[in-house]
Structure formats: structure tokens, C-alpha cells
Design an enzyme around this catalytic site. Structure first.
Site, PDB file in Angstrom:
ATOM      1  N   CYS A   1     -19.308  -2.647 -19.344  1.00 56.04           N
ATOM      2  CA  CYS A   1     -19.768  -2.570 -17.982  1.00 56.04           C
ATOM      3  C   CYS A   1     -20.574  -3.002 -17.384  1.00 56.04           C
ATOM      4  CB  CYS A   1     -19.239  -1.190 -17.837  1.00 56.04           C
ATOM      5  SG  CYS A   1     -19.947  -0.619 -15.644  1.00 56.04           S
TER       6      CYS A   1
ATOM      7  N   CYS B   1     -18.193   1.418 -21.733  1.00 57.16           N
ATOM      8  CA  CYS B   1     -18.866   1.369 -21.263  1.00 57.16           C
ATOM      9  C   CYS B   1     -20.083   0.204 -21.462  1.00 57.16           C
ATOM     10  CB  CYS B   1     -19.918   2.769 -20.586  1.00 57.16           C
ATOM     11  SG  CYS B   1     -18.716   3.784 -20.332  1.00 57.16           S
TER      12      CYS B   1
ATOM     13  N   THR C   1       2.284   5.882  -7.513  1.00 53.16           N
ATOM     14  CA  THR C   1       2.669   4.680  -8.405  1.00 53.16           C
ATOM     15  C   THR C   1       2.212   3.439  -8.868  1.00 53.16           C
ATOM     16  OG1 THR C   1       4.567   4.798  -6.839  1.00 53.16           O
ATOM     17  CG2 THR C   1       4.569   2.549  -8.390  1.00 53.16           C
TER      18      THR C   1
ATOM     19  N   ASP D   1      -9.145   5.439  -2.702  1.00 56.24           N
ATOM     20  CA  ASP D   1      -8.910   6.337  -3.221  1.00 56.24           C
ATOM     21  C   ASP D   1      -9.472   6.722  -4.081  1.00 56.24           C
ATOM     22  OD1 ASP D   1      -9.337   4.570  -5.058  1.00 56.24           O
ATOM     23  OD2 ASP D   1      -7.318   3.809  -4.555  1.00 56.24           O
TER      24      ASP D   1
ATOM     25  N   GLU E   1       0.989  -1.185   0.194  1.00 54.79           N
ATOM     26  CA  GLU E   1      -0.257   0.026  -0.015  1.00 54.79           C
ATOM     27  C   GLU E   1       0.473   1.745   0.172  1.00 54.79           C
ATOM     28  OE1 GLU E   1      -2.749   0.107  -0.759  1.00 54.79           O
ATOM     29  OE2 GLU E   1      -3.471  -1.802  -0.374  1.00 54.79           O
TER      30      GLU E   1
ATOM     31  N   TYR F   1      -5.672   6.459   4.013  1.00 51.72           N
ATOM     32  CA  TYR F   1      -6.847   5.535   2.900  1.00 51.72           C
ATOM     33  C   TYR F   1      -5.875   3.911   3.327  1.00 51.72           C
ATOM     34  CZ  TYR F   1      -5.674   2.453  -0.918  1.00 51.72           C
ATOM     35  OH  TYR F   1      -5.165   1.328  -1.936  1.00 51.72           O
TER      36      TYR F   1
ATOM     37  N   GLY G   1      11.120   6.888  -6.587  1.00 54.22           N
ATOM     38  CA  GLY G   1       9.532   8.277  -5.951  1.00 54.22           C
ATOM     39  C   GLY G   1       9.165   8.738  -4.854  1.00 54.22           C
TER      40      GLY G   1
END
Length: 344
Positions: A198, A195, A39, A134, A33, A116, A77
Site C-alpha cells: 500500500c 498492506c 452491485t 460510499d 452510478e 452519494y 436486483g
């Protein structure tokens, strides 16, 4: 079927086989996490595998020195994540006897763990019914329920968290949280989602109202700052160079770099040569200065763009506290400097 049942059914058919899944051990879940903040999964996975190989337990990570941790993190990073990870590992190993806190509120108190990440660990490891919110979750909920609130605002985070709390099944929170994040990552993607394929194509409010492309709404980011870095890559007669540690707060804290001249704008050869001769390597004689890359390398961070030039400086005699090229590769550097060293 209810929203969560449909979502979980989709997840069980479509989920990716990722190395930190299929476990309730909080250590690899926490690692993954932290690594996946800002990332992509494809980028973060090799780093995760390297970390668990080097540090199989929280005790191994706690006993490592910071430079080992930063070297393994090199290129990922947002290095404050690695420093906080290391500090938290020490706290868990030495103060908590290796036991992670087993609930959301206690997890929140750990360094580097926000709402989170605490929710992810609490639900995945301890089956606590607390929702993760998130970017993926914002997107799925904003589109499905046609929510136009600005997700850059703290009040909107509370709004989405409250909604997710209503949706999460109390008997299976881990599966729901995994499912909604995966759905946002694979199906309800930011741009041009398919979509037509979906599972929610008949119930998604944004699709019915032709608003998929505008949701979620997020106000514009702050203006990006431009900075101009000039790195002085010295080489003496023994082919040794000089590096320094970035000890001040800010980007790349505790990573290494070559001596640096930061300027207000991109400067040419004459300005830089005079600056270098007047203020650097005074203990030695400079025999040559070469502009390695006349065109700046632009290294983009989230809040600033760095315009980077490398200047190769030939030194007569021997540099005090010089370091050879092989030893140079053992130190953690920002990736842009690491790449320069590897190519040189």
C-alpha cells in the site's frame, strides 16, 4: 506528498478502464452510478452496456415503456432503482429538455438520487468540489485516520463527509473522488488487504495500530426475515400458463410472477395440493399436481430470505388469459423465476 496527491498518482497508474469513465456526459455517469449501487462492477458492466445500446440518450430511455426497462434490468436486483431511473429520465427529457441539473443541490431533488449519486454526478460531470462518501470511502478514511465511529449511523456519514470535504482538492474534485473509490475497491479492500504493497503503509493509522481488520466499525444489520413462496405453474392442453403482475408495493414491484401462495412455513405436498384444489383454477379441472423442487430454492435479498417452491399443475382444457412459452420470455420476471422458465 499530500494525501490527495498520493492517491491521485496511485489512481492514474492503477485505475480500471471502465466504459463510463473518460466522459463528462451526465447521462452515462448517472446510469453507471445507479446500476452500481449494491452491485459489483463486474456484474453491473454488462447491464450498463446493454442499457446504453438500447437507450443511447436520456430521451430514448424516457420514451421506453417500463416493461422494456425492467426486462433489461432483470437479474440486477433492487428493482426500485430501475423504476426510479425511468421516472427520472422522463422528468429530465420532458420537463428539463434533456438537460441534467448541473449542481449537487439540484441533482439531489431528482427521484432515486441520494447524496452519494448527486455528489458523483456533480463532481464527474460538472467538476463541483463535493465529496463522494460510499462504502469504499468509509473504509479508506476509517483506516487511514483510525476513526472508530459506527458507519451505520447518520451522524457518522456527516463526520466522514466533513473530513472528505477537507481532503478534496478544489481544482480537481472528479479525479480525487474517482481515486478514493477505486483505492477502496482495489487496494484497501474489506478483507485481507495487502498492506505491504500500500502507498500509505507508512502513514496509515490503522496499520500502525494493527486495527485494519476491525475498521470501519459497523453495527449489526436488522434480523433477516424468512418468507415462503409457492409458485403455481399451470399448464393447459395447449401448453399455456398463467402469470400475474406484482402491483403491490414491496419486493419485485411491477415484475411478473406465477400465481403465488405465501405460507408461514415450508409446507408439504398434502397441504399445498388441498390449498391449490380449493382456491385456484376453479374454472378448470386440475388433473395433476407435481412438486417440482421438493427442496426450496433459497433466494437471498438484503433484508429477507425467500424459500421458493414451484408446483406444476396440469389443467384440462384451456386456461382463460393463458400465455405460451415464447411470449412468456418477453416479460420481466424476478431472476429466480426467469431461471426456472429458462430451465423448464
Amino acid at each position: 506528498m499530500t494525501f490527495h496527491n498520493s492517491l491521485i498518482a496511485w489512481y492514474l497508474q492503477n485505475k480500471r478502464d471502465l466504459p463510463w469513465r473518460n466522459t463528462t456526459n451526465p447521462y452515462p455517469i448517472w446510469l453507471s452510478e445507479i446500476m452500481l449501487q449494491q452491485t459489483r462492477v463486474a456484474q453491473g458492466t454488462p447491464y450498463f452496456l446493454s442499457f446504453v445500446e438500447a437507450f443511447p440518450t436520456v430521451f430514448d430511455l424516457a420514451n421506453a415503456n417500463e416493461e422494456q426497462v425492467l426486462k433489461l434490468w432483470q437479474g440486477l436486483g433492487y428493482y426500485s432503482r430501475a423504476r426510479n431511473l425511468h421516472q427520472t429520465a422522463k422528468h429530465i427529457a420532458f420537463d428539463l429538455n434533456g438537460q441534467f441539473p448541473n449542481n449537487y443541490k439540484a441533482l439531489l431533488k431528482l427521484k432515486g438520487i441520494g447524496e452519494y449519486t448527486a455528489a458523483a454526478i456533480a463532481s464527474f460531470s460538472f467538476n463541483e468540489a463535493v465529496p463522494v462518501v460510499d462504502g469504499n470511502v468509509f473504509r479508506v478514511l476509517a483506516r487511514y485516520f483510525d476513526i472508530e465511529s459506527d458507519i451505520a449511523l447518520a451522524t457518522t456519514k456527516k463526520e466522514f463527509t466533513a473530513l472528505a470535504s477537507e481532503l478534496i482538492p478544489k481544482n480537481n474534485p472528479a479525479l480525487f473522488n474517482q481515486a478514493i473509490m477505486e483505492f477502496g475497491a482495489l487496494q484497501c479492500v474489506p478483507k485481507n488487504p495487502d498492506c505491504s504493497q500500500c502507498i500509505f503503509r507508512n502513514s496509515c493509522a490503522a496499520l500502525q495500530k494493527k486495527k485494519v481488520h476491525i475498521l470501519p466499525i459497523k453495527s449489526k444489520k436488522l434480523k433477516v426475515k424468512n418468507r415462503f413462496f409457492n409458485y403455481l405453474v399451470a399448464q393447459d392442453e395447449e401448453k399455456q400458463t398463467l402469470i400475474q403482475k406484482r402491483t403491490h408495493k414491496g419486493i419485485w414491484h411491477n415484475l411478473y410472477e406465477f400465481p403465488l401462495i405465501e405460507t408461514e412455513k415450508e409446507e408439504g405436498f398434502d397441504y399445498m395440493a388441498n390449498n391449490i384444489r380449493n382456491h385456484f383454477f376453479k374454472e378448470n379441472t386440475i388433473t395433476n399436481i407435481l412438486e417440482f423442487n421438493p427442496k426450496s430454492i433459497i433466494h437471498k435479498l438484503s433484508h429477507q430470505h425467500l424459500h421458493i417452491k414451484f408446483w406444476e399443475i396440469t389443467i384440462k382444457g384451456k386456461i382463460e388469459k393463458g400465455i405460451n412459452k415464447e411470449d412468456l420470455k418477453k416479460y420481466p420476471f424476478p431472476i429466480v423465476i426467469h431461471n426456472f422458465i429458462e430451465k423448464d
